[in-house]
Design a protein around this motif. Structure first.
Motif, PDB file in Angstrom:
ATOM      1  N   SER A   6       4.960  15.823   8.426  1.00 16.48           N
ATOM      2  CA  SER A   6       5.045  16.273   7.049  1.00 16.48           C
ATOM      3  C   SER A   6       3.653  16.357   6.431  1.00 16.48           C
ATOM      4  O   SER A   6       3.304  17.313   5.740  1.00 16.48           O
ATOM      5  CB  SER A   6       5.931  15.290   6.273  1.00 16.48           C
ATOM      6  OG  SER A   6       5.697  15.373   4.915  1.00 16.48           O
ATOM      7  N   TRP A  62       0.831  -1.203   0.000  1.00 13.69           N
ATOM      8  CA  TRP A  62       0.000   0.000   0.000  1.00 13.69           C
ATOM      9  C   TRP A  62       0.870   1.260   0.000  1.00 13.69           C
ATOM     10  O   TRP A  62       0.627   2.189  -0.761  1.00 13.69           O
ATOM     11  CB  TRP A  62      -0.919  -0.033   1.231  1.00 13.69           C
ATOM     12  CG  TRP A  62      -1.923   1.068   1.260  1.00 13.69           C
ATOM     13  CD1 TRP A  62      -3.085   1.129   0.548  1.00 13.69           C
ATOM     14  CD2 TRP A  62      -1.843   2.271   2.019  1.00 13.69           C
ATOM     15  NE1 TRP A  62      -3.737   2.290   0.822  1.00 13.69           N
ATOM     16  CE2 TRP A  62      -3.006   3.013   1.714  1.00 13.69           C
ATOM     17  CE3 TRP A  62      -0.923   2.801   2.917  1.00 13.69           C
ATOM     18  CZ2 TRP A  62      -3.261   4.253   2.293  1.00 13.69           C
ATOM     19  CZ3 TRP A  62      -1.181   4.026   3.485  1.00 13.69           C
ATOM     20  CH2 TRP A  62      -2.341   4.744   3.179  1.00 13.69           C
ATOM     21  N   LEU A  79       7.871   7.900   2.786  1.00 12.57           N
ATOM     22  CA  LEU A  79       7.005   6.761   2.458  1.00 12.57           C
ATOM     23  C   LEU A  79       7.853   5.525   2.168  1.00 12.57           C
ATOM     24  O   LEU A  79       7.584   4.428   2.647  1.00 12.57           O
ATOM     25  CB  LEU A  79       6.123   7.080   1.246  1.00 12.57           C
ATOM     26  CG  LEU A  79       4.861   7.898   1.515  1.00 12.57           C
ATOM     27  CD1 LEU A  79       4.191   8.312   0.218  1.00 12.57           C
ATOM     28  CD2 LEU A  79       3.874   7.106   2.360  1.00 12.57           C
ATOM     29  N   LEU A 122     -10.309   9.162  -0.876  1.00  8.44           N
ATOM     30  CA  LEU A 122      -9.404   8.665  -1.904  1.00  8.44           C
ATOM     31  C   LEU A 122     -10.133   8.453  -3.219  1.00  8.44           C
ATOM     32  O   LEU A 122      -9.648   8.826  -4.298  1.00  8.44           O
ATOM     33  CB  LEU A 122      -8.829   7.341  -1.405  1.00  8.44           C
ATOM     34  CG  LEU A 122      -7.610   6.801  -2.086  1.00  8.44           C
ATOM     35  CD1 LEU A 122      -6.525   7.846  -2.066  1.00  8.44           C
ATOM     36  CD2 LEU A 122      -7.161   5.555  -1.359  1.00  8.44           C
ATOM     37  N   LEU A 143      -6.251  10.087   7.385  1.00  3.90           N
ATOM     38  CA  LEU A 143      -5.063   9.331   7.790  1.00  3.90           C
ATOM     39  C   LEU A 143      -4.544   9.832   9.131  1.00  3.90           C
ATOM     40  O   LEU A 143      -4.177   9.040  10.006  1.00  3.90           O
ATOM     41  CB  LEU A 143      -3.957   9.468   6.744  1.00  3.90           C
ATOM     42  CG  LEU A 143      -4.097   8.664   5.466  1.00  3.90           C
ATOM     43  CD1 LEU A 143      -2.845   8.825   4.632  1.00  3.90           C
ATOM     44  CD2 LEU A 143      -4.332   7.202   5.768  1.00  3.90           C
TER      45      LEU A 143
HETATM   46  C1  HEM Z   1       0.954   8.641   5.134  1.00  3.24           C
HETATM   47  C2  HEM Z   1       1.365   9.289   4.124  1.00  3.24           C
HETATM   48  C3  HEM Z   1       0.609   9.614   2.866  1.00  3.24           C
HETATM   49  C4  HEM Z   1      -0.195   8.844   2.115  1.00  3.24           C
HETATM   50  C5  HEM Z   1      -0.538   7.391   2.333  1.00  3.24           C
HETATM   51  C6  HEM Z   1      -0.659   9.624   1.029  1.00  3.24           C
HETATM   52  C7  HEM Z   1      -1.472   9.173   0.019  1.00  3.24           C
HETATM   53  C8  HEM Z   1      -1.823   9.923  -1.088  1.00  3.24           C
HETATM   54  C9  HEM Z   1      -2.513   9.422  -2.209  1.00  3.24           C
HETATM   55  C10 HEM Z   1      -2.958   7.989  -2.383  1.00  3.24           C
HETATM   56  C11 HEM Z   1      -2.668  10.427  -3.091  1.00  3.24           C
HETATM   57  C12 HEM Z   1      -3.279  10.298  -4.462  1.00  3.24           C
HETATM   58  C13 HEM Z   1      -4.345  11.203  -4.747  1.00  3.24           C
HETATM   59  C14 HEM Z   1      -4.144  11.798  -6.117  1.00  3.24           C
HETATM   60  O1  HEM Z   1      -3.277  11.362  -6.889  1.00  3.24           O
HETATM   61  O2  HEM Z   1      -4.857  12.732  -6.431  1.00  3.24           O
HETATM   62  C15 HEM Z   1      -2.077  11.578  -2.531  1.00  3.24           C
HETATM   63  C16 HEM Z   1      -2.033  12.809  -3.125  1.00  3.24           C
HETATM   64  C17 HEM Z   1      -1.348  13.882  -2.631  1.00  3.24           C
HETATM   65  N1  HEM Z   1      -0.596  13.893  -1.471  1.00  3.24           N
HETATM   66 FE1  HEM Z   1      -0.402  12.405  -0.171  1.00  3.24          FE
HETATM   67  N2  HEM Z   1      -0.144  10.871   1.143  1.00  3.24           N
HETATM   68  C18 HEM Z   1       0.662  10.888   2.252  1.00  3.24           C
HETATM   69  C19 HEM Z   1       1.405  11.909   2.693  1.00  3.24           C
HETATM   70  C20 HEM Z   1       1.512  13.118   2.064  1.00  3.24           C
HETATM   71  C21 HEM Z   1       2.373  14.162   2.479  1.00  3.24           C
HETATM   72  C22 HEM Z   1       3.318  14.087   3.663  1.00  3.24           C
HETATM   73  C23 HEM Z   1       2.190  15.168   1.625  1.00  3.24           C
HETATM   74  C24 HEM Z   1       2.870  16.496   1.623  1.00  3.24           C
HETATM   75  C25 HEM Z   1       4.102  16.673   1.341  1.00  3.24           C
HETATM   76  C26 HEM Z   1       1.210  14.770   0.666  1.00  3.24           C
HETATM   77  C27 HEM Z   1       0.748  15.541  -0.356  1.00  3.24           C
HETATM   78  C28 HEM Z   1      -0.071  15.123  -1.360  1.00  3.24           C
HETATM   79  C29 HEM Z   1      -0.490  15.934  -2.448  1.00  3.24           C
HETATM   80  C30 HEM Z   1      -0.101  17.365  -2.691  1.00  3.24           C
HETATM   81  C31 HEM Z   1      -1.306  15.144  -3.250  1.00  3.24           C
HETATM   82  C32 HEM Z   1      -2.048  15.582  -4.487  1.00  3.24           C
HETATM   83  C33 HEM Z   1      -1.477  15.048  -5.721  1.00  3.24           C
HETATM   84  C34 HEM Z   1      -2.380  15.357  -6.851  1.00  3.24           C
HETATM   85  O3  HEM Z   1      -2.838  16.485  -6.955  1.00  3.24           O
HETATM   86  O4  HEM Z   1      -2.598  14.433  -7.644  1.00  3.24           O
HETATM   87  N3  HEM Z   1       0.823  13.514   0.954  1.00  3.24           N
HETATM   88  N4  HEM Z   1      -1.563  11.261  -1.294  1.00  3.24           N
END
Ligand code: HEM
Lengths: 335, 501
Positions: B86, A283, B25, B442, B172
């Motif tokens: 973060s 995952w 990650l 999600l 989360l």
């Molecule tokens: C436990 C940790 C994390 C998990 C499991 C996670 C999971 C995800 C997933 C599955 C997406 C996909 C959604 C998409 O593509 O639109 C996503 C998008 C995103 N995540 Fe995370 N995330 C985590 C941590 C973070 C952190 C620490 C940040 C900041 C630095 C972050 C920033 C973002 C951003 C900006 C998107 C949007 C991407 C987009 O516009 O497509 N995430 N996250």
């Protein structure tokens, strides 16, 4: 009681499906060897490169335009390549249905869902891979992908019928639960679709390498021979992304439904059992893939490697954890 | 020299960057791997001790690196805490940004629509002003957010995508908190109960008890239950002969000391839920009954001893300690539910059900070592100060007269026991809620497309105006051409195309 004759029919159907897949594999290989891109690799690289960088950054928008002329053709309507491709496609459908029938017979023979041990999981995974491919091929021409689907399916079925084979029997008590239907079905569907995604990511790496060699003015060599029979790297990347993105919520669901089941069976929803640990690792890797796609410097080749790491984690969870590492999830049925 | 605050700001920017999130990650995935390779204290404490005993040097070294409790180790905690800092640092600012975005208008049309990926154009003699107004109205009716400029209409849709993304990331965070709170305010314990015996929810009655950091044992609810009957069925014949097919425990439960007892069946996937505690059936085994008399003929033991299964056929071993006999007597050996006829590979059972039960015991005389003050396992005999005086196979009902009149051992029969795991986790419901929110977020975030479409009307010197519609996908979901075509159709209905020759 086990219905022995149905169980036997199920076994015969698996062999029938495997025979079909073998012929499909040959047909797809012929089809691939005869096919060419409508626009040569060199031309399309030159053309995409001429689109202004600003427009390229538009991402998908540009891709919609670019893909039109990078479609793959396997010759004219009556050419040998096209005929072989069609035979491969039809046989893949047929074998998939035979495999489905085999799984159905197995389930009816034991009066239960036929996913209770590794033999049965492997049949289900093979079916999930091939049906994902078949469904995707309804709307678009995917004959160029067939070989790369049928070969893993055959490997999977080969291992199932030789190493993992188990007679049709009742279930162990740990699997007496409707969560078996929910959790295992979701996980199996994901494994099938992620496998198709992995095939696309691997092919992307081939196409990307060829294209960047052309851009750098180098000989493309053997990768070029394959890349010239594939859609553009951008196109492959996009298809891979869409499959992974579509499946990630379902994988999340599979992990969570597993946790709910674990709560009912063992008294804790998460206990870092080896199986759970690897489901978590998988995952996290796919979450990293989705993030890599939106991180400068990580999209493209590195993201594709992450997708391949994801499928590797699934394989480790299936083969290594089930067979080698003892844990609560010990129902492989393999001795 | 960077000032301290500048340095902190730099650190924060790094920590909340996507690159570091990605790196963390990976680190988390990598850090989990040893947890699946080495036995873990949380799930298999006996295997950990065994590993350290077998590999004393590397074992202790690995232990110092927390390889046997990876998921409770400081370095694992450091990774996920950093990741969640973060995450928080990343999504909280985005929440405000999203709020502003929700109340703002779609952006003005770009200069050159024809450079957009999907583009359509035609000429029409319809009035530009009316066409702009009506198109904007019709587009808005289709669920697009629109803005009308002097010569263009902007439309955007898919704001729920960002909402889903934020919901997912916040869920989360919530999940982590629920997991943490649940484990600090809950407890876990295990107990083995023999048929005909009972258990009262009291710390002293547990075989093992692990309270959460903030749990007080005074909170234990005063329920009790007794095991009436344990039932197991196994497959006979075939490739999976001996595999368990069914087991359940029939218990009689009292939810409080004064409540009436209630008959309940506990099965593997169907725990008993009583007074906020869940009772799971996690294992079972055999309990041979012995009557032991010492040299003077006094009964020094009359009970069912708990023997622990060693293999899939329930070859079980265990001990009997009779400290009151003079001199002290001990028995150790095996209970074999279906005894093998061939002892060349040692005493073992060939089927898990008790079809042909037998015990195979050795008798020991001397000092059991119970007074030495060192805690002893109830499943092991410390024979360092004892002497073996005999070894014997017994069927139920058989008596064994020990040599030199040192006593009599009678194997009177056997019963079964069931192992239960008891758990109380007040964070469970919250964890489930956040998990569901995470999936919902999600799904929205990955499946809802974010798109912009523009219409621009340019006056042309001769008859009619130039109409242009262009679209841009901000995400990689398919279907932009279909959307642009649909919106262009709406505009075409208002401003029909004229063909000029
Ligand atoms: C436990 C940790 C994390 C998990 C499991 C996670 C999971 C995800 C997933 C599955 C997406 C996909 C959604 C998409 O593509 O639109 C996503 C998008 C995103 N995540 Fe995370 N995330 C985590 C941590 C973070 C952190 C620490 C940040 C900041 C630095 C972050 C920033 C973002 C951003 C900006 C998107 C949007 C991407 C987009 O516009 O497509 N995430 N996250």
């Amino acid at each position: 009681m086990i219905n022995e004759s149905l169980a036997h029919t199920s076994n015969i159907l698996v062999y029938a499906a495997m025979t079909g897949f073998v012929v499909a594999m040959v047909a797809f290989a012929i089809s691939l060897s005869k096919s060419r891109r409508i626009e040569s690799l060199e031309d399309s690289v030159a053309r995409t490169n001429s689109i202004s960088p600003a427009a390229r950054l538009g991402g998908t928008a540009t891709l919609e335009q670019a893909t039109v002329s990078t479609a793959v053709t396997d010759g004219d309507e009556r050419g040998a390549g096209r005929r072989a491709g069609n035979i491969g496609m039809s046989l893949t459908w047929l074998s998939t249905l035979l495999l489905g029938a085999s799984i159905l017979c197995r389930g009816i023979s034991a009066h239960r869902l036929p996913w209770g041990n590794m033999y049965e999981f492997s049949l289900a995974a093979g079916f999930a891979i091939s049906i994902s491919y078949c469904v995707l091929s309804v709307k678009r021409d995917l004959r160029w992908l067939g070989l790369f689907i049928v070969v893993p399916v055959l490997l999977d079925l080969g291992i199932a019928t030789t190493v993992l084979y188990t007679d049709s029997e009742d279930l162990v008590p740990a699997l007496h639960s409707y969560w078996l239907a929910i959790h295992v079905t979701a996980a199996t569907v994901c494994v099938g679709a992620f496998s198709v995604g992995a095939a696309l990511s691997a092919l992307y790496l081939v196409a990307e390498r060829a294209e960047s060699r052309i851009l750098a003015g180098l000989e493309v060599g053997r990768t070029g021979a394959l890349a010239n029979r594939l859609p553009s790297a951008d196109r492959l990347d996009l298809m891979a992304y869409r499959i992974h993105a579509f499946m990630f919520p379902l994988w999340t669901f599979a992990v969570i439904s597993g946790a709910i089941w674990a709560e009912a069976a063992w008294g804790r929803y998460w206990g870092w059992d080896p199986k759970e640990t690897w489901a978590f690792i998988t995952w996290v890797i796919y979450a990293a893939y989705l993030h890599a796609r939106v991180t400068v410097g990580w999209r493209g080749r590195k993201a594709a490697y992450i997708a391949l790491a994801g499928i590797s984690a699934i394989l480790v969870n299936y083969f290594v954890v089930n067979i080698l590492i003892p844990g609560l999830h010990s129902y492989s049925g393999v001795k | 020299m960077l000032s301290f605050t500048a340095w902190l700001r730099w650190l924060w920017r790094q920590l909340t960057s996507m690159r570091i999130a990605l790196f963390l990650l990976f680190l988390l995935a990598l850090a989990s791997v040893p947890g699946s390779i080495f036995p873990q204290r949380g799930t298999a404490p006996a295997k950990v001790s065994q590993y350290i005993r077998d590999n004393p040097k590397s074992g202790l070294f690995l232990d110092r690196l927390h390889m046997f409790d990876v998921f409770a180790s400081p370095w694992f905690a450091a990774i996920y805490l950093l990741l969640f800092i973060s995450l928080a640092g990343c999504v909280i600012p985005r929440l405000f940004e999203y709020w502003r975005e929700l109340r703002s208008q779609p952006p003005a049309a770009p200069k050159n629509l024809s450079r957009l990926g999907v583009y359509q154009t035609w000429h029409s003699v319809a009035s530009a002003e009316v066409a702009l107004q009506d198109t904007a109205k019709n587009w808005a009716k289709k669920g697009w957010r629109v803005r009308t400029g002097s010569d263009y209409v902007s439309a955007e849709r898919g704001y729920a995508r960002e909402f889903g993304n934020l919901l997912f990331h916040f869920a989360l965070l919530g999940l982590l908190v629920a997991v943490g709170v649940g484990s600090s305010y809950g407890f876990r314990g295990t107990v083995i109960v023999r048929e005909g015996y009972g258990f009262a929810n009291n710390v002293t009655q547990y075989d093992s008890f692990t309270p959460g950091r903030a749990y007080s044992v005074n909170e234990l609810a005063p329920f009790s239950f007794s095991l009436t009957k344990f039932h197991a069925a196994y497959q006979v014949g075939g490739m999976q002969s001996g595999a368990a097919r069914e087991f359940h425990a029939d218990v009689s439960v009292k939810s409080s000391p004064t409540a009436l007892p209630k008959k309940v069946r506990i099965e593997v996937n169907e725990p008993l839920r009583v007074a906020g505690v869940t009772v799971y059936l996690v294992g079972h085994g055999y309990s041979p009954e012995f009557t032991v008399r010492d040299s003077k003929g006094n009964v020094v033991w009359k009970d069912a001893a708990i023997f622990l299964p060693q293999d899939a056929n329930f070859t079980s071993n265990g001990v009997v300690k009779a400290p009151d006999s003079v001199p002290q007597l001990g028995l150790q050996g095996y209970f074999l539910p279906t005894v093998t006829s061939d002892f060349s590979m040692g005493p073992r059972s060939i089927f898990p059900a008790a079809d042909d039960p037998e015990v195979y015991m050795s008798a020991w005389q001397g000092d059991l070592g119970l007074d030495s003050g060192i805690p002893q396992s109830v499943y092991q005999l410390d024979t360092t100060k004892m002497k073996r005086i005999g070894i014997e196979e017994l069927a139920p009902g058989e008596k064994w007269v020990l040599p030199n009149g040192q006593g009599v051992v009678e194997f009177t029969g056997f019963r079964q026991w069931a192992a239960f795991s008891l758990a109380h986790d007040p964070g469970k419901g919250w964890a489930l809620l956040f998990a569901i929110l995470a999936i919902a977020g999600l799904t929205m975030s990955l499946l809802i497309p974010r798109r912009r479409v523009w219409l621009r009307i340019t006056e042309t010197p001769d008859d009619g105006n130039l109409y242009e519609v262009g679209g841009l996908a901000k995400t990689q979901a398919p279907g932009l051409p279909a959307d642009v075509t649909k919106l262009a159709q709406l505009a075409l209905a208002i401003a029909p195309e004229v063909t000029r020759d």
